[in-house]
Design a protein around this motif. Sequence first.
Motif, PDB file in Angstrom:
ATOM      1  N   UNK A 112     -17.519 -36.301  39.868  1.00 48.99           N
ATOM      2  CA  UNK A 112     -16.845 -37.699  39.849  1.00 48.99           C
ATOM      3  C   UNK A 112     -16.523 -38.249  38.652  1.00 48.99           C
ATOM      4  N   UNK A 113     -17.143 -37.805  37.618  1.00 46.88           N
ATOM      5  CA  UNK A 113     -17.066 -38.556  36.316  1.00 46.88           C
ATOM      6  C   UNK A 113     -16.055 -38.071  35.562  1.00 46.88           C
ATOM      7  N   UNK A 114     -15.325 -37.098  35.868  1.00 48.88           N
ATOM      8  CA  UNK A 114     -14.292 -36.264  35.285  1.00 48.88           C
ATOM      9  C   UNK A 114     -12.957 -36.391  35.828  1.00 48.88           C
ATOM     10  N   UNK A 115     -11.840 -36.282  35.057  1.00 50.50           N
ATOM     11  CA  UNK A 115     -10.756 -35.761  35.619  1.00 50.50           C
ATOM     12  C   UNK A 115     -10.746 -34.107  36.042  1.00 50.50           C
ATOM     13  N   UNK A 116     -10.256 -33.619  37.036  1.00 50.69           N
ATOM     14  CA  UNK A 116     -10.591 -32.465  37.563  1.00 50.69           C
ATOM     15  C   UNK A 116     -10.222 -31.385  36.481  1.00 50.69           C
ATOM     16  N   UNK A 117      -9.035 -31.349  35.737  1.00 55.90           N
ATOM     17  CA  UNK A 117      -8.563 -30.611  34.458  1.00 55.90           C
ATOM     18  C   UNK A 117      -9.388 -30.695  33.483  1.00 55.90           C
ATOM     19  N   UNK A 118     -10.126 -31.453  33.310  1.00 60.60           N
ATOM     20  CA  UNK A 118     -11.122 -31.713  32.082  1.00 60.60           C
ATOM     21  C   UNK A 118     -12.229 -30.541  32.309  1.00 60.60           C
ATOM     22  N   UNK A 119     -12.539 -30.299  33.465  1.00 57.28           N
ATOM     23  CA  UNK A 119     -13.758 -29.311  33.792  1.00 57.28           C
ATOM     24  C   UNK A 119     -13.453 -28.245  33.563  1.00 57.28           C
ATOM     25  N   UNK A 120     -12.150 -27.840  33.299  1.00 57.55           N
ATOM     26  CA  UNK A 120     -11.680 -26.402  32.917  1.00 57.55           C
ATOM     27  C   UNK A 120     -11.053 -26.398  31.358  1.00 57.55           C
ATOM     28  N   UNK A 121     -10.282 -27.466  31.106  1.00 62.57           N
ATOM     29  CA  UNK A 121      -9.993 -27.401  29.792  1.00 62.57           C
ATOM     30  C   UNK A 121     -10.993 -27.457  28.527  1.00 62.57           C
ATOM     31  N   UNK A 122     -11.931 -28.450  28.619  1.00 64.08           N
ATOM     32  CA  UNK A 122     -12.939 -28.372  27.714  1.00 64.08           C
ATOM     33  C   UNK A 122     -13.845 -27.361  27.622  1.00 64.08           C
ATOM     34  N   UNK A 123     -14.296 -26.779  28.967  1.00 66.76           N
ATOM     35  CA  UNK A 123     -15.377 -25.695  28.735  1.00 66.76           C
ATOM     36  C   UNK A 123     -14.664 -24.721  28.181  1.00 66.76           C
ATOM     37  N   UNK A 124     -13.113 -24.394  28.399  1.00 68.65           N
ATOM     38  CA  UNK A 124     -12.441 -23.255  27.933  1.00 68.65           C
ATOM     39  C   UNK A 124     -12.625 -23.518  26.397  1.00 68.65           C
ATOM     40  N   UNK A 125     -12.263 -24.817  25.797  1.00 71.99           N
ATOM     41  CA  UNK A 125     -12.093 -24.809  24.241  1.00 71.99           C
ATOM     42  C   UNK A 125     -13.440 -24.557  23.759  1.00 71.99           C
ATOM     43  N   UNK A 126     -14.469 -25.074  24.571  1.00 73.93           N
ATOM     44  CA  UNK A 126     -15.872 -24.782  23.751  1.00 73.93           C
ATOM     45  C   UNK A 126     -16.450 -23.332  24.000  1.00 73.93           C
ATOM     46  N   UNK A 127     -15.881 -22.397  25.209  1.00 71.50           N
ATOM     47  CA  UNK A 127     -16.456 -21.329  25.266  1.00 71.50           C
ATOM     48  C   UNK A 127     -15.646 -20.091  24.524  1.00 71.50           C
ATOM     49  N   UNK A 128     -14.393 -20.427  24.287  1.00 74.66           N
ATOM     50  CA  UNK A 128     -13.649 -19.446  23.517  1.00 74.66           C
ATOM     51  C   UNK A 128     -14.146 -19.239  21.939  1.00 74.66           C
ATOM     52  N   UNK A 129     -14.162 -20.274  21.188  1.00 79.08           N
ATOM     53  CA  UNK A 129     -14.864 -20.009  19.792  1.00 79.08           C
ATOM     54  C   UNK A 129     -16.086 -19.181  19.907  1.00 79.08           C
ATOM     55  N   UNK A 130     -17.230 -19.691  21.054  1.00 79.34           N
ATOM     56  CA  UNK A 130     -18.356 -18.909  20.866  1.00 79.34           C
ATOM     57  C   UNK A 130     -18.179 -17.275  21.469  1.00 79.34           C
ATOM     58  N   UNK A 131     -17.177 -17.185  22.342  1.00 74.60           N
ATOM     59  CA  UNK A 131     -16.972 -15.643  22.693  1.00 74.60           C
ATOM     60  C   UNK A 131     -16.643 -15.040  21.558  1.00 74.60           C
ATOM     61  N   UNK A 132     -15.478 -15.603  20.714  1.00 76.09           N
ATOM     62  CA  UNK A 132     -14.924 -14.869  19.407  1.00 76.09           C
ATOM     63  C   UNK A 132     -16.047 -14.511  18.499  1.00 76.09           C
ATOM     64  N   UNK A 133     -17.010 -15.654  18.324  1.00 76.70           N
ATOM     65  CA  UNK A 133     -17.890 -15.246  17.374  1.00 76.70           C
ATOM     66  C   UNK A 133     -18.924 -14.270  17.885  1.00 76.70           C
ATOM     67  N   UNK A 134     -19.305 -14.135  19.000  1.00 72.48           N
ATOM     68  CA  UNK A 134     -19.872 -12.972  19.602  1.00 72.48           C
ATOM     69  C   UNK A 134     -19.355 -11.636  19.504  1.00 72.48           C
ATOM     70  N   UNK A 135     -17.903 -11.757  19.387  1.00 75.87           N
ATOM     71  CA  UNK A 135     -17.001 -10.562  19.353  1.00 75.87           C
ATOM     72  C   UNK A 135     -17.130 -10.170  17.963  1.00 75.87           C
ATOM     73  N   UNK A 136     -17.200 -10.763  16.954  1.00 75.30           N
ATOM     74  CA  UNK A 136     -17.487 -10.552  15.576  1.00 75.30           C
ATOM     75  C   UNK A 136     -18.569  -9.908  15.358  1.00 75.30           C
ATOM     76  N   UNK A 137     -19.762 -10.485  15.990  1.00 77.76           N
ATOM     77  CA  UNK A 137     -21.289 -10.190  15.587  1.00 77.76           C
ATOM     78  C   UNK A 137     -21.618  -8.927  16.630  1.00 77.76           C
ATOM     79  N   UNK A 138     -21.124  -8.705  17.874  1.00 78.29           N
ATOM     80  CA  UNK A 138     -21.560  -7.966  18.735  1.00 78.29           C
ATOM     81  C   UNK A 138     -20.812  -6.787  19.284  1.00 78.29           C
ATOM     82  N   UNK A 139     -19.428  -7.025  19.062  1.00 77.54           N
ATOM     83  CA  UNK A 139     -18.454  -5.979  19.605  1.00 77.54           C
ATOM     84  C   UNK A 139     -18.427  -4.602  18.664  1.00 77.54           C
ATOM     85  N   UNK A 140     -18.691  -3.480  19.284  1.00 80.33           N
ATOM     86  CA  UNK A 140     -18.498  -2.346  18.252  1.00 80.33           C
ATOM     87  C   UNK A 140     -17.283  -2.563  17.531  1.00 80.33           C
TER      88      UNK A 140
END
Length: 319
Positions: free
Chosen positions: A201-229
């Motif tokens: 109720x506090x967000x625009x609906x697309x905010x709940x997709x856009x901003x988590x995507x923007x936050x998750x993407x660099x975290x996942x890529x950093x894990x890719x650098x460190x953890x992917x063979x």
Amino acid sequence: MPWPKKPTGIKYLPRKPFKDLTMTSKNEFSAVTTTAIVLLCIIFGANPVAVKITLAGLGSFTNAGIRFAIAAVVILLWALLSRQPLKIQKHLWGSTLTLGMILATQMSLFYIGMTKTNASHGALITNLLPFLVLVLSHFFIPGDRITPRKVVGMLMGFSGVFLILMDKEGMGSGYQTGDLIVLAAVFVWACRIIFTKKVIQDFEPFHLVLYPFLLAAPLLLACGVLLDPAMVIRLDRTIIWALLYQSIAIASLGFVAWNTLLKQYGAASLHSFVFLMPIAGVCFGWLILGEPVTSHLLAALALVTTGLMVLHLKLPGFP
């Protein structure tokens, strides 16, 4: 003192009732709308197949990170072109960060699990999501209670997943571990949905997709650098198309299309079609990847799809 009289000449318009998106809309589906919903369900159902294809060329974390980076850019462009409000209040950044972390955890588990199991199993286990959301909603969302009809649907869905876990025909070593990791990812996904219901109720609906995507993407890529063979094993046209399919057709344009229909017709109407998703996943796994269609898989497919239909198609006199 007497109460003042209402001024004359002023028309008082009745207040419009709040539109509950969980209720079935009175609008009837046109042939075009029905076709669009069916196509979207088929597109979403094929996601595990696309994931399996890209995992042949990209590391698990790298795959997920690139997917959500592309999806975030596409949704951001859509928001800018349609002049959607991008700003969120400062006090909401804590919830946004939490959603981003949950999303990163969910996708890490899902992609790791999909390296160990096949697309058909992934498609069916993923469709356990509505049943897990129902269980969690019963305990954490006020007024969202489990009814006898929902119990029947959930029993069918969980029985189907149990059969998947027992399926050994044509499966390699470690497949059960992969199935359990995907199941853990779906549980985390259900938790994300419950948390989203708490803060939506506090967000625009697309905010709940856009901003988590923007936050998750660099975290996942950093894990890719460190953890992917290896972040990139090979890159060919098939893998690129499968990655774009996940990023654009599902995570971005699919989201915009689904939410546009959701706003007009309501969740109950659209969700009556979701039984098509596991069917599409199993069919594409067989047609594209040549995965075996076993007796356990067919029985699980029947239970999960029937459970979804029981869950979303209300029968007269059956609450």
